[in-house]
Design an enzyme around this catalytic site. Structure first.
Site, PDB file in Angstrom:
ATOM      1  N   GLY A 120      -6.884  62.137  26.160  1.00 26.75           N
ATOM      2  CA  GLY A 120      -8.005  62.402  25.253  1.00 26.75           C
ATOM      3  C   GLY A 120      -9.248  61.689  25.993  1.00 26.75           C
ATOM      4  N   ALA A 121      -9.388  61.320  27.086  1.00 29.17           N
ATOM      5  CA  ALA A 121     -10.576  60.466  27.586  1.00 29.17           C
ATOM      6  C   ALA A 121     -10.916  61.567  28.697  1.00 29.17           C
ATOM      7  CB  ALA A 121     -10.089  59.223  28.278  1.00 29.17           C
ATOM      8  N   GLY A 122     -10.726  62.843  28.947  1.00 33.05           N
ATOM      9  CA  GLY A 122     -11.175  63.709  29.993  1.00 33.05           C
ATOM     10  C   GLY A 122     -10.816  63.440  31.348  1.00 33.05           C
ATOM     11  N   ASP A 167      -8.065  71.132  37.065  1.00 29.61           N
ATOM     12  CA  ASP A 167      -7.381  69.794  36.874  1.00 29.61           C
ATOM     13  C   ASP A 167      -5.948  69.670  37.446  1.00 29.61           C
ATOM     14  OD1 ASP A 167      -9.522  69.537  35.140  1.00 29.61           O
ATOM     15  OD2 ASP A 167      -8.410  69.929  33.270  1.00 29.61           O
TER      16      ASP A 167
HETATM   17  C1  GLA Z   1     -11.103  71.023  31.233  1.00 29.80           C
HETATM   18  C2  GLA Z   1     -10.454  72.161  31.925  1.00 29.80           C
HETATM   19  C3  GLA Z   1     -11.029  72.553  33.268  1.00 29.80           C
HETATM   20  C4  GLA Z   1     -12.528  72.605  33.338  1.00 29.80           C
HETATM   21  C5  GLA Z   1     -13.100  71.465  32.584  1.00 29.80           C
HETATM   22  C6  GLA Z   1     -14.670  71.697  32.611  1.00 29.80           C
HETATM   23  O1  GLA Z   1     -11.056  69.891  31.968  1.00 29.80           O
HETATM   24  O2  GLA Z   1      -9.128  72.057  31.796  1.00 29.80           O
HETATM   25  O3  GLA Z   1     -10.091  73.723  33.528  1.00 29.80           O
HETATM   26  O4  GLA Z   1     -12.710  73.917  32.808  1.00 29.80           O
HETATM   27  O5  GLA Z   1     -12.408  71.392  31.463  1.00 29.80           O
HETATM   28  O6  GLA Z   1     -15.281  71.714  33.839  1.00 29.80           O
END
Ligand code: GLA
Length: 372
Positions: A120-122, A167
């Site tokens: 959940g931290a991106g 990702d």
């Molecule tokens: C999330 C999504 C990615 C991308 C980013 C924003 O991480 O999984 O596919 O869209 O947001 O750049």
């Protein structure tokens, strides 16, 4: 060897739950240097894999089911029929079913999973899980861009998050010491070497995001509306902001972000190749402004943390990272000053958050593979 290392944990867990000798697979989380909210619009992104990863110890079993043990609990996943659970099991099951949809044979397996990718931290803990499970279920036979596409399909169709390809691609295909310059339309990728004179801080705002709810999907829908109104199939086909004058409201703002962010990402590649870190930092700062004002995916906490980082000695630039609505920021740092800068940012932000935020210095690590 430190027993709390996730690869060691995965192996110990496997031995305790199933016995026998498994194979071990690893898939990393990612940072994104620049190119945010553009992958689903066909744009260019510049992620890198990080030295935090998900490990899956795996061996086939004699059933048509996955037996799974993880940090988050245990499960038996029946491979006869997918049933959405609304939790981590969907990523594991989703990967098995997405592999089958793509024509691969998936049989029963015992899986023990351990990860140190913050959730959940991106930093894409879910992509790391999907890619590692994909490797495990195919014995490392499905790799690279194909594995990334199947992991994205798992997330889109089984988890229910309409993410782009960034990702999963970064986790599956990154190379240590490099950023990945990925064109999300052609899926052509170029590895861009990262200079020794730069490192990355990832600092968690303490606001947990969850992308299966609302905001991310609505931003994507706004981009699709804008593309439709402009008569293009993807916004990445538009190169000039002047072409957006016929749009209004949210579609116009979102499109302005996408068009300008793709231009910034191209400029960032040039800056990186010229080792112009000051120039690269400036582009990160501009990216944040556009994500906050035009894409409207930042939060007051994330804005505050970003501004703080941008004003700290030793930081070239900073911005929110990932889908937004909370999560982490990324800051481009001078390695000699990184620890000191991180401490300054963490201490100051702790005064606002009421506790010390999680913060890590990350290195660009290798993409997914078997650990031998
Ligand atoms: C999330 C999504 C990615 C991308 C980013 C924003 O991480 O999984 O596919 O869209 O947001 O750049």
């Amino acid at each position: 060897m430190n027993p709390s290392q996730p690869f060691q944990l995965a192996l110990t867990r496997f031995k305790d739950a199933f016995g026998g000798t498994p194979r071990l697979f690893r898939a990393p989380g990612r940072i994104n240097i620049i190119g945010e909210h553009v992958d689903y619009a066909g744009g260019k992104v510049m992620p890198a894999a990080i030295d935090y990863a998900c490990y899956v110890a795996a061996a086939p079993n004699q059933e048509n089911a996955l037996h799974v043990t993880t940090d988050l609990g245990t499960a038996r996943i029946d491979l006869n029929q997918f049933e959405r659970q609304g939790d981590w099991r969907d990523y594991v099951a989703g990967m098995a079913f997405a592999l089958r949809d793509a024509g691969h044979v998936v049989t029963g397996h015992n899986l023990a999973i351990a990860s140190d990718v913050p959730m959940g931290a991106g930093v894409s803990s879910s992509a790391a899980l999907e890619v590692a499970v994909g490797l495990a279920l195919t014995g490392g036979q499905v790799v690279g861009p194909l594995l990334a596409l199947i992991a994205q399909a798992a997330e889109n169709h089984y988890v229910g998050m309409a993410c782009g390809i960034m990702d999963q691609y970064a986790s599956a295909c990154a190379v240590a010491g490099h950023a990945l310059m990925l064109d999300c339309t052609s899926l052509e990728a170029k590895q861009v070497s990262l200079p020794q004179t730069v490192c990355f801080l990832v600092i968690d705002s303490g606001v947990k995001h969850r992308h299966t709810t609302g905001g991310y999907a609505s931003r994507r829908a706004d981009c699709e509306t804008a593309a439709q109104l402009l008569g293009v199939s993807l916004l990445s086909e538009v190169h000039d902001e002047a072409a957006l004058t016929g749009l209004s409201g949210n579609p116009r703002k979102r499109a302005r972000h996408v068009v300008s962010e793709i231009a910034r990402t191209t400029a960032a590649q040039q800056a990186l190749e010229a080792q112009d870190l000051v120039g690269l930092g400036r582009l990160l700062n501009q990216s944040h402004k556009s994500l906050a004002l035009d894409m409207e995916v930042s939060t007051p906490e994330v804005d505050r943390l970003t501004a703080l980082a941008q004003a700290t000695h030793g930081i070239y630039g900073a911005r929110m990272m990932g889908g937004g609505f909370g999560g982490s920021i990324i800051a481009l740092a001078d390695p000699a000053l990184a620890q000191m800068a991180m401490e300054t940012i963490v201490t100051t932000y702790a005064g606002f958050l009421g506790r010390r935020p999680d913060a890590i210095v990350v290195r660009a690590a290798a993409g997914a593979g078997e650990v031998k």
